[in-house]
Design a protein around this motif. Structure first.
Motif, short mmCIF file in Angstrom:
data_model
loop_
_atom_site.label_atom_id
_atom_site.label_comp_id
_atom_site.label_asym_id
_atom_site.label_seq_id
_atom_site.Cartn_x
_atom_site.Cartn_y
_atom_site.Cartn_z
N SER A 139 81.05 -55.07 -1.05
CA SER A 139 80.30 -54.83 0.19
C SER A 139 79.31 -53.68 -0.02
O SER A 139 79.10 -53.20 -1.13
N GLY A 179 75.40 -56.23 3.13
CA GLY A 179 74.58 -56.25 4.33
C GLY A 179 73.32 -55.46 4.12
O GLY A 179 73.00 -55.02 3.02
N HIS A 222 81.91 -54.74 5.45
CA HIS A 222 81.72 -56.03 4.83
C HIS A 222 82.53 -57.08 5.58
O HIS A 222 83.37 -56.78 6.40
#
Length: 163
Positions: free
Chosen positions: A131, A159, A35
């Motif tokens: 993250s 992500g 992250h």
């Protein structure tokens, strides 16, 4: 207006809003990743819940069906204590943890709670510092949880691998 971008996980049973720091996208991978480490900006001050008062209400079974820990300022291990109390709580169906600076470590403990809690239906983790690793942990626990219907991870450090 179009509905917010969502992806289905756990066989389509749970709806997860998945927008990361790069904006809304549709993603399907659940493997681990890193992250950016950025923290969200807290919105304008308003009444903030006291995590210790919420914890006390949970422990004494006085909490209503929906609790807000949004913008809660946690002391070390505070989120873990709330998660521990939610393991056996039979009244709370929705928890708002938005803007609470929750990170992947907190999501590890919350994931443990989700494996045993059978009352929660909705969780909001938006605007935290979560993250891919935290999302993956919660996703894993949802495979053992049959009651959670929606989870909001919008505006975190997620992500392509985490969503």
């Amino acid at each position: 207006a179009a509905p917010p971008p969502c992806l289905s996980c756990v066989g389509g049973r749970v709806r997860m809003l998945a927008t990361g720091s790069r904006g809304p996208t549709h993603r399907t991978s659940t493997s681990k990743g890193g992250h950016t480490g950025t923290k969200p900006q807290i919105p304008a001050p308003g009444p903030r819940p006291s995590p210790s008062l919420v914890l006390e209400a949970l422990q004494e079974e006085r909490a209503g069906p929906s609790i807000s820990l949004s913008q809660g300022e946690y002391e070390e291990g505070g989120a873990a204590r709330v998660a521990e109390a939610l393991k056996t709580n039979a009244t709370v169906t929705a928890v708002d943890w938005s803007w609470s600076f929750l990170d992947d470590d907190a999501l590890q403990v919350i994931g443990d709670m989700l494996e045993v809690n059978r009352t929660l239906l909705s969780l909001n983790f938006s605007w935290n510092v979560i993250s891919d690793d935290g999302v993956c942990r919660v996703s894993e626990s949802l495979g053992k949880n049959t009651t959670v219907e929606s989870v909001d991870f919008s505006r975190n450090n997620i992500g392509d691998k985490g969503a």
